[in-house]
Write a protein that holds these residues in place. Structure first.
Motif, short mmCIF file in Angstrom:
data_model
loop_
_atom_site.label_atom_id
_atom_site.label_comp_id
_atom_site.label_asym_id
_atom_site.label_seq_id
_atom_site.Cartn_x
_atom_site.Cartn_y
_atom_site.Cartn_z
N HIS A 275 36.35 83.98 94.45
CA HIS A 275 37.44 83.01 94.32
C HIS A 275 38.75 83.34 95.02
CE1 HIS A 275 35.13 80.72 91.43
NE2 HIS A 275 34.85 81.84 90.78
N ALA A 276 39.00 84.57 95.35
CA ALA A 276 40.34 85.00 95.75
C ALA A 276 40.91 84.26 96.96
CB ALA A 276 40.37 86.51 96.01
N SER B 98 40.83 81.31 97.82
CA SER B 98 41.36 79.97 97.53
C SER B 98 42.51 79.98 96.52
CB SER B 98 40.24 79.07 96.99
OG SER B 98 39.78 79.53 95.74
N TRP B 99 42.90 81.17 96.03
CA TRP B 99 43.94 81.24 95.02
C TRP B 99 45.32 80.92 95.56
CZ3 TRP B 99 42.22 86.57 92.70
CH2 TRP B 99 41.12 86.36 91.85
N SER B 100 46.10 80.27 94.72
CA SER B 100 47.53 80.06 95.00
C SER B 100 48.28 81.35 94.67
CB SER B 100 48.05 78.92 94.11
OG SER B 100 48.03 79.33 92.73
N GLU C 75 48.08 81.95 90.99
CA GLU C 75 46.79 82.50 90.56
C GLU C 75 46.65 83.97 90.94
OE1 GLU C 75 44.07 78.46 90.62
OE2 GLU C 75 44.62 79.39 92.54
N ILE C 76 47.15 84.33 92.09
CA ILE C 76 47.16 85.75 92.47
C ILE C 76 47.98 86.55 91.46
CG2 ILE C 76 47.96 87.43 94.20
CD1 ILE C 76 47.26 85.29 96.35
N TRP D 279 48.45 85.82 88.32
CA TRP D 279 47.65 85.93 87.10
C TRP D 279 46.65 87.08 87.22
CZ3 TRP D 279 42.41 85.73 86.15
CH2 TRP D 279 42.02 85.64 84.81
N TYR D 280 45.98 87.14 88.34
CA TYR D 280 44.98 88.19 88.54
C TYR D 280 45.62 89.57 88.60
CZ TYR D 280 40.45 90.00 89.93
OH TYR D 280 39.26 90.67 89.97
N MET E 186 41.93 80.03 84.92
CA MET E 186 41.36 81.20 85.60
C MET E 186 40.40 81.95 84.67
SD MET E 186 42.63 81.63 88.81
CE MET E 186 42.82 83.36 89.17
#
Length: 88
Positions: free
Chosen positions: A33-34, A36-38, A41-42, A44-45, A74
């Motif tokens: 998934h990485a 495509s992350w915004s 979202e990055i 969050w990860y 996520m």
């Protein structure tokens, strides 16, 4: 830090968790998934990577309640477990 550097760093952290099971879960999710992350979202990860493997795995398989600050789209994607390869 730029996006590519953040993702490279996260990729390393995702695949070097300490146990093969955690590597497959956390690293598999990252690999799938990485790209495509915004930026959100990055972020969050990045926060997730600060958590203990045993907690992340329990949240992902549903054996523990996900804390409100971690729960959301996520974590729901992580809980699908459709990204885990049998070998790397």
């Amino acid at each position: 830090m730029d996006r590519d550097t953040r993702l490279k760093r996260l990729g390393f952290r995702a695949w070097h968790r300490g146990t093969k099971e955690a590597d497959l879960l956390v690293g598999g999710f990252f690999d799938r998934h990485a790209q495509s992350w915004s930026d959100e979202e990055i972020g969050w990860y990045e926060r997730l990577m600060d958590e203990q493997d045993v907690d992340i795995m329990a949240w992902a398989i549903g054996s523990a309640t996900v804390p409100a600050e971690i729960d959301g789209p996520m974590m729901q994607a992580m809980r699908r477990l459709d990204y885990i390869a049998t070998a790397r």
